[in-house]
Write an enzyme that holds these catalytic residues in place. Structure first.
Site, PDB file in Angstrom:
ATOM      1  CD  GLU A   1      -1.095   2.221  -3.620  1.00 23.97           C
ATOM      2  OE1 GLU A   1      -0.631   1.066  -3.454  1.00 23.97           O
ATOM      3  OE2 GLU A   1      -2.124   2.613  -3.049  1.00 23.97           O
TER       4      GLU A   1
ATOM      5  CG  ASP B   1      -5.234  -0.150  -1.778  1.00 22.25           C
ATOM      6  OD1 ASP B   1      -4.231   0.278  -2.383  1.00 22.25           O
ATOM      7  OD2 ASP B   1      -5.555   0.267  -0.644  1.00 22.25           O
TER       8      ASP B   1
ATOM      9  CG  ASP C   1      -2.083   1.026   1.040  1.00 19.81           C
ATOM     10  OD1 ASP C   1      -2.483   1.276  -0.119  1.00 19.81           O
ATOM     11  OD2 ASP C   1      -2.573   1.558   2.039  1.00 19.81           O
ATOM     12  N   GLY C   2       0.329   2.292  -0.515  1.00 21.90           N
ATOM     13  CA  GLY C   2       0.982   3.585  -0.494  1.00 21.90           C
ATOM     14  C   GLY C   2      -0.080   4.651  -0.387  1.00 21.90           C
TER      15      GLY C   2
ATOM     16  CG  HIS D   1      -9.562   2.501   2.932  1.00 20.93           C
ATOM     17  ND1 HIS D   1      -8.690   2.647   3.983  1.00 20.93           N
ATOM     18  CD2 HIS D   1      -8.977   3.105   1.867  1.00 20.93           C
ATOM     19  CE1 HIS D   1      -7.627   3.330   3.572  1.00 20.93           C
ATOM     20  NE2 HIS D   1      -7.773   3.612   2.300  1.00 20.93           N
TER      21      HIS D   1
ATOM     22  CG  ASP E   1      -4.441   2.354   5.062  1.00 20.77           C
ATOM     23  OD1 ASP E   1      -4.188   3.120   4.114  1.00 20.77           O
ATOM     24  OD2 ASP E   1      -5.071   2.710   6.078  1.00 20.77           O
TER      25      ASP E   1
END
Length: 160
Positions: free
Chosen positions: A52, A74, A14-15, A128, A138
């Site tokens: 990301e 994501d 994640d980023g 999320h 996250d």
């Protein structure tokens, strides 16, 4: 992270950035069997997309030998870029469909180089939405960004 030949490594990345552009963080969790490794870092001036890409590149660079990989992200930008768009970019000399230079070219080069020795399944997960590992990366990315913001500007923030 080392693995047995033919072993499966699962990676979650994640980023994020707040604001975007602005201060950002990235994170990855690598899992091989019972072994797990967390990685994270941050930059003061960046974008969500750059974070990301950095997360995916750093995670794949951590692998010590060719592996089968399931990489969960994501980021539709990352997944589509690596599975659909990059072949056209290469064909057009790293220009997008509109003829403009591809954004984040150097990071795309880094991701492609890091991915090359591996057999990777790129898996998109809704962000999320309650996926425990997506929530974990996250949180790690957010923590890396927040830790960096508490440090003096000239301090390096990569945590590997």
């Amino acid at each position: 992270m080392a693995s047995e030949p033919g072993g499966l490594v699962e990676i979650w990345t994640d980023g994020g950035c707040k604001p975007n552009p602005g201060a950002g963080g990235w994170a990855a969790v690598l899992r091989f069997g019972a072994a797990e490794r967390e990685m994270s870092g941050a930059e003061r001036e960046t974008t969500n997309n750059r974070m990301e890409l950095t997360a995916a590149a750093a995670a794949l660079e951590a692998l010590k030998r060719p592996c089968r990989v399931k990489l969960h992200t994501d980021s539709e930008y990352l997944r589509n870029g690596i599975t659909r768009w990059h072949t056209g970019w290469v064909r057009r000399n790293w220009r997008n469909a509109q003829g403009d230079p591809v954004a984040n070219y150097e990071l795309w080069q880094r991701v492609l180089a890091a991915a090359k020795p591996h057999e990777i399944e790129w898996i998109w997960v809704r962000g999320h939405a309650g996926d425990p590992m997506n929530e974990r990366v996250d949180q790690l990315a957010t923590a890396a960004r927040e830790a960096m913001l508490r440090e003096p500007a000239e301090t390096s923030t990569a945590r590997r």
